[in-house]
Design a protein around this motif. Structure first.
Motif, PDB file in Angstrom:
ATOM      1  N   GLN A   3       1.559 -10.613  -2.603  1.00 19.03           N
ATOM      2  CA  GLN A   3       0.418  -9.906  -3.180  1.00 19.03           C
ATOM      3  C   GLN A   3       0.795  -8.448  -3.452  1.00 19.03           C
ATOM      4  N   PHE A   4       1.528  -7.846  -2.518  1.00 21.14           N
ATOM      5  CA  PHE A   4       1.996  -6.468  -2.701  1.00 21.14           C
ATOM      6  C   PHE A   4       2.901  -6.379  -3.921  1.00 21.14           C
ATOM      7  N   LEU A   5       3.779  -7.353  -4.084  1.00 17.14           N
ATOM      8  CA  LEU A   5       4.699  -7.359  -5.218  1.00 17.14           C
ATOM      9  C   LEU A   5       3.952  -7.575  -6.529  1.00 17.14           C
ATOM     10  N   ASP A   6       2.906  -8.400  -6.506  1.00 17.80           N
ATOM     11  CA  ASP A   6       2.098  -8.615  -7.709  1.00 17.80           C
ATOM     12  C   ASP A   6       1.382  -7.341  -8.138  1.00 17.80           C
ATOM     13  N   GLN A   7       0.984  -6.517  -7.186  1.00 23.71           N
ATOM     14  CA  GLN A   7       0.240  -5.302  -7.494  1.00 23.71           C
ATOM     15  C   GLN A   7       1.136  -4.167  -7.996  1.00 23.71           C
ATOM     16  N   LEU A   8       2.431  -4.230  -7.695  1.00 24.45           N
ATOM     17  CA  LEU A   8       3.360  -3.190  -8.142  1.00 24.45           C
ATOM     18  C   LEU A   8       3.686  -3.383  -9.626  1.00 24.45           C
ATOM     19  N   PRO A   9       3.487  -2.369 -10.442  1.00 27.40           N
ATOM     20  CA  PRO A   9       3.845  -2.496 -11.860  1.00 27.40           C
ATOM     21  C   PRO A   9       5.367  -2.520 -12.053  1.00 27.40           C
ATOM     22  N   PHE A  10       5.782  -3.222 -13.092  1.00 26.83           N
ATOM     23  CA  PHE A  10       7.209  -3.283 -13.408  1.00 26.83           C
ATOM     24  C   PHE A  10       7.786  -1.890 -13.632  1.00 26.83           C
ATOM     25  N   SER A  11       7.031  -1.018 -14.271  1.00 22.22           N
ATOM     26  CA  SER A  11       7.554   0.312 -14.608  1.00 22.22           C
ATOM     27  C   SER A  11       7.947   1.104 -13.359  1.00 22.22           C
ATOM     28  N   ILE A  12       7.139   1.030 -12.319  1.00 20.07           N
ATOM     29  CA  ILE A  12       7.467   1.749 -11.081  1.00 20.07           C
ATOM     30  C   ILE A  12       8.716   1.153 -10.436  1.00 20.07           C
ATOM     31  N   LEU A  13       8.801  -0.168 -10.408  1.00 17.50           N
ATOM     32  CA  LEU A  13       9.977  -0.807  -9.822  1.00 17.50           C
ATOM     33  C   LEU A  13      11.244  -0.487 -10.610  1.00 17.50           C
TER      34      LEU A  13
END
Length: 73
Positions: A3-13
């Motif tokens: 769920q944490f990974l789903d909430q993180l936007p690709f751009s930030i990663l």
């Protein structure tokens, strides 16, 4: 965790992964240094192995997020 990974936007990663792959910027990024040590068979100390994994972690999270996004409708 997912769920944490789903909430993180690709751009930030992506930004975080690039920053961690290039840090420190001078004299040589740790990832390059540790991969050269691995290639030469000199990556033995636990701190060096941890350092390599630490700097690769955002890239691995980015790859996991991309892989999970491909399998979902």
């Amino acid at each position: 965790m997912l769920q944490f990974l789903d909430q993180l936007p690709f751009s930030i990663l992506i930004v975080f992964a690039i920053f961690m792959l290039l840090a420190p910027f001078h004299p040589m990024p740790h990832v390059v240094e540790k991969i050269l040590m691995l290639k030469n068979g000199q990556l033995h100390r636990p701190i060096d192995i941890f350092d390599l994994l630490f700097h690769l972690a955002p890239l691995l999270l980015l790859g996991l997020k991309w892989w999970l996004s491909q399998g979902r409708p």
